[in-house]
Design an enzyme around this catalytic site. Structure first.
Site, PDB file in Angstrom:
ATOM      1  N   LYS A   1       5.525   5.405  -5.660  1.00  0.00           N
ATOM      2  CA  LYS A   1       5.631   6.259  -4.476  1.00  0.00           C
ATOM      3  C   LYS A   1       4.438   7.192  -4.296  1.00  0.00           C
ATOM      4  CE  LYS A   1       9.606   5.040  -2.620  1.00  0.00           C
ATOM      5  NZ  LYS A   1      10.686   5.962  -2.326  1.00  0.00           N
ATOM      6  N   GLU A   2       3.594   7.305  -5.316  1.00  0.00           N
ATOM      7  CA  GLU A   2       2.382   8.110  -5.146  1.00  0.00           C
ATOM      8  C   GLU A   2       1.455   7.505  -4.107  1.00  0.00           C
ATOM      9  OE1 GLU A   2       1.051   8.337  -9.282  1.00  0.00           O
ATOM     10  OE2 GLU A   2       3.209   8.375  -9.631  1.00  0.00           O
TER      11      GLU A   2
END
Length: 365
Positions: free
Chosen positions: A70-71
């Site tokens: 998700k970064e």
């Protein structure tokens, strides 16, 4: 929509990292936001008999700097918001998140100087809470009595995030669940990495569904380039994304109480709806047989991938996407008392193999 629309910031990053022969260069990242991707891909060998004749591969997005895939969404969406003037210096990032996306935003906010507020609920595991505050994020809790009829807190969290964004000056709410740009991050990052690694020799990619950012970004980029590739989604029992009945579930990372608008079912070839106890059982076997301590949703994704491998048979090459690390789940999925309290019994040996074999895929083509 052009899912590889020009963006000066991202094109410059890729031009500096991507060489003429489509291999990543050994470069020094200017900050943590450019240290994403190019994660290891490992072959599973011991977890299930099919791994002896099919190539069951796991892309370890858990090796990103903050521990999750998700970064990529966080860096991409923040950068686009900056370019479009939606996020200004000294502004506030507000998001509803059960964990990983919030951590990604907190990481980006720390390095770029933004205030970050993450709306959470009682389902948010304690390690996520501690990680968020370690990065300097502020937590806003939504009480359990605001859960919807299926026990989900997602709609209540999103409502609270929207309210905060409307009242705090210079606030920006990316709303990962509804944002159409969420898919583009994985066309820029994840799908390009897959293309570079495999050329045209890949039979399937197995991805958790959730907000649909990962699976749609990968599907839209790879389908035209790998005409025969299968895109396979994985969801958890209790989620309604695939039209299955709603019921309470403890899983984080996959599952929603509504259909995500970014999801186009016509781009999926099949999907698996995996029971929680099976997902958690696979997590434990991955740790004990493969040396991989990975997150809860990875267990579901690998269960689906192994069933797919059985169907495709000898010689199949299947890539499964691991979203995050297992250290986030030491107090839940990897804690015997937590499992017992919630009525989860881990499967082992022949019972585990039979449970994977008994999964029933949903077909879209």
């Amino acid at each position: 929509m052009n899912y590889l629309a020009k963006s000066s910031s991202f094109e410059s990053v890729f031009n500096s990292q991507w060489s003429n022969d489509s291999k990543w260069k050994n470069t020094t990242a200017t900050d943590v936001t450019q240290a994403l991707g190019n994660v290891p891909i490992v072959k599973l060998k011991n977890i299930f008999p099919i791994c002896a004749i099919a190539e069951c591969l796991l892309k370890l997005e858990s090796c990103n700097p903050g521990g999750s895939i998700k970064e990529k969404n966080a860096v991409y969406l923040v950068t686009r918001a900056e370019e479009e003037g939606l996020l200004v210096p000294g502004g506030t990032i507000i998001e509803s998140s059960s964990g990983n996306f919030g951590v990604g935003l907190a990481m980006v906010g720390a390095v770029r100087g933004y205030r970050v507020m993450i709306v959470v609920d009682a389902k948010t595991p304690p390690p996520f809470r501690r990680m968020l505050t370690a990065y300097g994020a502020e937590l806003v809790d939504v009480p359990l009595h605001e859960a919807d009829e299926s026990g989900s807190m997602q709609k209540a969290r999103m409502k609270r995030a929207k309210e905060l964004a409307a009242t705090i000056p210079d606030a920006w709410y990316p709303c990962q669940h509804l944002n159409p740009l969420n898919t583009e991050a994985h066309s820029y990052y994840t799908a390009r990495e897959i293309e570079a690694h495999f050329a045209d020799e890949l039979d399937a990619v197995v991805v958790g569904v959730s907000t649909a950012g990962q699976i749609m970004g990968i599907a839209r980029y790879l389908k035209p380039r790998f005409p025969n590739i299968r895109i396979v989604g994985v969801d958890v029992v209790g989620s309604v994304i695939m039209g299955t009945p709603a019921k309470p579930y403890k899983m984080t990372g996959i599952g929603l109480s509504f259909f995500p608008p970014n999801l186009d079912l016509s781009l999926l070839d099949r999907a698996y709806i995996v029971p929680e106890d099976l997902a958690y059982s696979v997590c434990h076997i991955l740790a004990r047989r493969e040396g991989l301590l990975l997150g809860a949703s990875t267990g579901a994704i690998v269960a689906g991938g192994l069933h797919l491998a059985r169907d495709l048979g000898a010689g199949a090459r299947i890539l499964m996407i691991n979203p995050d690390r297992g250290d986030r789940y030491l107090e839940t999925v990897y804690d015997a008392d937590w499992l017992d309290h919630h009525g989860f019994t881990l499967k082992q040996g022949k019972r585990l193999e039979d449970a994977i074999a008994s999964l029933t895929p949903l077909y879209f083509k």
